[in-house]
Write an enzyme that holds these catalytic residues in place. Structure first.
Site, short mmCIF file in Angstrom:
data_model
loop_
_atom_site.label_atom_id
_atom_site.label_comp_id
_atom_site.label_asym_id
_atom_site.label_seq_id
_atom_site.Cartn_x
_atom_site.Cartn_y
_atom_site.Cartn_z
N LYS A 10 -5.90 0.12 -7.08
CA LYS A 10 -5.68 -1.41 -6.99
C LYS A 10 -6.72 -2.36 -7.25
O LYS A 10 -6.10 -3.31 -7.66
CB LYS A 10 -5.33 -1.42 -5.47
CG LYS A 10 -4.47 -0.83 -4.06
CD LYS A 10 -4.59 -1.15 -2.85
CE LYS A 10 -6.13 -1.67 -2.05
NZ LYS A 10 -6.62 -0.14 -2.21
N ARG A 86 -2.86 -5.00 6.02
CA ARG A 86 -3.93 -3.48 6.03
C ARG A 86 -2.86 -2.77 7.68
O ARG A 86 -3.31 -1.60 8.06
CB ARG A 86 -4.59 -3.32 5.87
CG ARG A 86 -5.23 -2.66 4.77
CD ARG A 86 -7.22 -2.78 4.40
NE ARG A 86 -7.74 -2.41 4.08
CZ ARG A 86 -7.63 -2.31 2.71
NH1 ARG A 86 -7.86 -3.75 2.11
NH2 ARG A 86 -8.87 -0.95 2.28
N ARG A 124 -16.71 6.68 -7.86
CA ARG A 124 -16.46 4.81 -8.02
C ARG A 124 -17.91 4.37 -8.82
O ARG A 124 -18.48 4.23 -7.77
CB ARG A 124 -15.79 5.03 -7.06
CG ARG A 124 -15.70 2.88 -7.39
CD ARG A 124 -14.97 2.38 -6.75
NE ARG A 124 -14.64 2.39 -5.01
CZ ARG A 124 -12.92 1.91 -4.33
NH1 ARG A 124 -12.60 1.18 -5.06
NH2 ARG A 124 -13.73 2.08 -3.08
N ARG A 167 -12.35 4.84 6.27
CA ARG A 167 -11.48 4.26 5.69
C ARG A 167 -9.84 5.22 5.54
O ARG A 167 -9.14 4.51 5.85
CB ARG A 167 -12.17 3.98 4.49
CG ARG A 167 -12.98 2.50 4.92
CD ARG A 167 -14.00 2.38 3.68
NE ARG A 167 -13.34 1.95 2.53
CZ ARG A 167 -13.68 2.26 1.09
NH1 ARG A 167 -13.77 3.70 0.84
NH2 ARG A 167 -12.83 1.92 0.31
P1 AMP Z 1 -11.60 -2.76 0.08
O1 AMP Z 1 -11.89 -3.51 -1.34
O2 AMP Z 1 -9.70 -3.96 0.20
O3 AMP Z 1 -11.19 -1.79 0.17
O4 AMP Z 1 -11.78 -3.07 1.49
C1 AMP Z 1 -13.07 -3.69 1.82
C2 AMP Z 1 -13.32 -3.37 2.88
O5 AMP Z 1 -12.90 -4.79 3.51
C3 AMP Z 1 -12.27 -2.77 4.15
O6 AMP Z 1 -12.45 -1.48 4.32
C4 AMP Z 1 -12.34 -4.16 5.84
O7 AMP Z 1 -13.61 -2.86 6.30
C5 AMP Z 1 -12.14 -4.36 4.73
N1 AMP Z 1 -11.29 -4.99 4.70
C6 AMP Z 1 -10.53 -6.02 3.42
N2 AMP Z 1 -9.26 -6.17 3.38
C7 AMP Z 1 -8.48 -6.05 4.66
C8 AMP Z 1 -8.07 -6.59 5.81
N3 AMP Z 1 -6.60 -6.28 5.14
N4 AMP Z 1 -8.26 -6.44 6.59
C9 AMP Z 1 -8.68 -5.39 7.22
N5 AMP Z 1 -10.24 -5.17 7.58
C10 AMP Z 1 -10.25 -5.69 5.58
#
Ligand code: AMP
Length: 215
Positions: A10, A86, A124, A167
């Protein structure tokens, strides 16, 4: 808006799509990581959730996205939303925030088998300043120093095995059901996330352009 499990690509693909279509890339993960770096009270709390692989509570996330989508840059040519929604609650709130005149064009699910996602997450590496994404197979040119901003390229705290598992479990439980939610509303397109990033990018552009021509 882009769905897809952690490791599906993504972040990488949204950054490329944003350059291709010249629209802002709104990544809630990047916003939270920037807040965490700034060491504010909010940032510290967000970091605790993130490092544990937990989701930041809906009220907080909805407020953050509502505010960001109010900026003028989102109304000119649109935007790419990465990492939000999410949960069910976030998807409903997003529909309310956008209303009828700005309704979502498309929800794209980048599909990837869990084993492939696990492999990608383990290798990563990211720049801890600008968020540029690398891997152990494709490191920056010089000494784990970001090619774009000179920041240090590291492994994300939440790319450690325990947090990765949490996650991915949360993804299956809370985020995967959104695929059906968007399918019912005729917004969903699925794109295969396997293969070289250039190939995935071409598939995404084809899906987006194809859909826009039919609207
Ligand atoms: P990502 O980089 O999109 O994987 O996001 C990293 C972390 O940020 C996630 O594992 C969550 O802890 C938090 N996070 C990001 N977007 C959201 C969301 N829409 N709702 C809740 N937590 C989020």
């Amino acid at each position: 808006m882009i769905l897809g499990k952690q490791g599906a690509g993504k972040g990488t693909q949204c950054a490329r799509l944003a350059r291709h279509y010249v629209v802002p890339h709104i990544s809630t993960g990047d916003m939270l990581r920037a807040a965490a770096r700034s060491q504010t009270e909010f940032g510290r709390k967000a970091k605790e959730f993130m490092d544990a692989g937990e989701l930041v509570p809906d009220e907080v996330m909805i407020g953050l996205v509502r505010e960001r989508l109010d900026y003028e840059d989102t109304s000119a040519r649109g935007f790419i939303l990465d990492g939000f929604p999410r949960t069910d609650g976030q998807a409903e709130a997003l529909a309310g925030i956008l209303g009828e005149d700005r309704a979502l064009d498309l929800a794209i699910d980048i599909e990837l088998p869990t084993e492939a996602a696990l492999e990608r997450l383990a290798s990563r590496r990211v720049c801890n300043v600008c968020g540029a994404i690398y891997s152990t197979a494709q490191p920056p040119h010089l000494n784990w120093t970001c090619d774009f901003c000179g920041g240090e390229v590291v492994q994300r705290e939440d790319d450690q095995p325990e947090a990765i598992k949490r996650r991915l479990d949360l993804y299956e439980e809370q985020t995967a059901p959104l695929i059906a939610w968007y399918l019912e509303r005729d917004h969903l397109v699925t794109v295969d996330g396997m293969g070289h990033p250039d190939d995935v990018f071409r598939r995404l552009v084809r899906a987006i352009d194809g859909r826009r021509l039919h609207r």
